[in-house]
Design an enzyme around this catalytic site. Sequence first.
Site, PDB file in Angstrom:
ATOM      1  N   SER A 162       0.804  -1.228   0.000  1.00  0.00           N
ATOM      2  CA  SER A 162       0.000   0.000   0.000  1.00  0.00           C
ATOM      3  C   SER A 162       0.832   1.271   0.000  1.00  0.00           C
ATOM      4  CB  SER A 162      -0.940   0.014   1.208  1.00  0.00           C
ATOM      5  OG  SER A 162      -0.206  -0.083   2.417  1.00  0.00           O
ATOM      6  N   ASP A 206      -3.639   8.416   7.431  1.00  0.00           N
ATOM      7  CA  ASP A 206      -4.514   7.566   8.252  1.00  0.00           C
ATOM      8  C   ASP A 206      -3.649   6.964   9.352  1.00  0.00           C
ATOM      9  OD1 ASP A 206      -3.149   5.400   7.132  1.00  0.00           O
ATOM     10  OD2 ASP A 206      -4.763   4.848   5.772  1.00  0.00           O
ATOM     11  N   HIS A 254      -0.649   4.942   7.072  1.00  0.00           N
ATOM     12  CA  HIS A 254       0.020   5.445   5.871  1.00  0.00           C
ATOM     13  C   HIS A 254       0.401   6.919   5.982  1.00  0.00           C
ATOM     14  CE1 HIS A 254      -2.619   2.065   4.566  1.00  0.00           C
ATOM     15  NE2 HIS A 254      -1.483   1.694   3.986  1.00  0.00           N
TER      16      HIS A 254
END
Length: 356
Positions: A40, A331, A334
């Site tokens: 991610s 978040d 991340h």
Amino acid sequence: MSSHGVQRWALTTCFIYLLLSSSCTATAGKVPAIIVFGDSTVDAGNNNYIPTIARGNFPPYGRDFDGGVPTGRFSNGRLVSDFLSEALGLGSSVPAYLDGSYTIDQLATGVNFASGGTGMDALTAKVASVITLSQQLEYFKEYKERLKLVKGDVVADEIISEALYVFSIGTNDFMVNYFFMPLRAAEYTPEEYINYLVGLAEAAVRDVHELGAHKIMFGGIPPFGCVPAMRMMNHDAPGECNEEYNRVALMYNAEIRAAMGRLDGEFGGGARVVYADVYDVPYDIIANPSGYGFEEVAQGCCGTGAIETSVLCGMDAAFTCQDADKYVFFDSVHPSERTYRILADDLIRNSMQVFM
């Protein structure tokens, strides 16, 4: 001198100038494409096209991306791989391979195979039903054949040979798998699991090299013990970095650095394999956020900032911060676009210089 002689002299002078100045031309001349594998931290939206809940294709993700579009990137804007692409004189973002709106011509200068939630360990990918690293490599083989059909063998082979290959993967193997799932922790000590992952990393690099890659940059992992979600779940010192996790990250990074160094020495034909450090800069930012212009390091911008990521981030959009540039994390896992930009600048100055 005759007019013909003047013309020949002018053309010769121009030709010599071009030869002498070629080393100073834009880096895109040396690196025609960027090819990305990983999780991610670099997923540009591949997870949008597979059956998984590990997605970031909804607000508030992407709110600072061009046009405010939630592309599937797990941040408010661009990622490290996007900034690297731009620095090479290529596109300002690297498109996801599974996004059918891009033609192979558009993917010829950059393509992203990454999948949020994955790891080098195939078991890690199964947790969130995402794309394994081995499947990413299969997609790369498919991409290579598609490229040959459109560009021809000679041009395609040159793109594949001269492209920069970026790997950003490994954090989920520890943060999602080893420390929270029972199987691997029962099978391996941390040191043994590190060795297992390093073997998988070496195999992946060998695979892309055999497929034609000559310029490979393989990243370590960040101080994941300091991400907001890990702080929240730190039972011994709630709200503080989990230093045990950070020590594991350092141990892993040391082994990955050594492994990439061995491969760099082993591969011939001008191939280079470079280790990319992604620990020191984030750790320094976390230790000294005000020195980088950040105001919040222990919580993410999205939602309450404690445990929200992916779908949970979207559920608490009303609580999302106004200015993500003040937050190290967007978040609870991340980084924000601004953090990614700072890290990319460091990689461009250091790790990537050998390819430029």
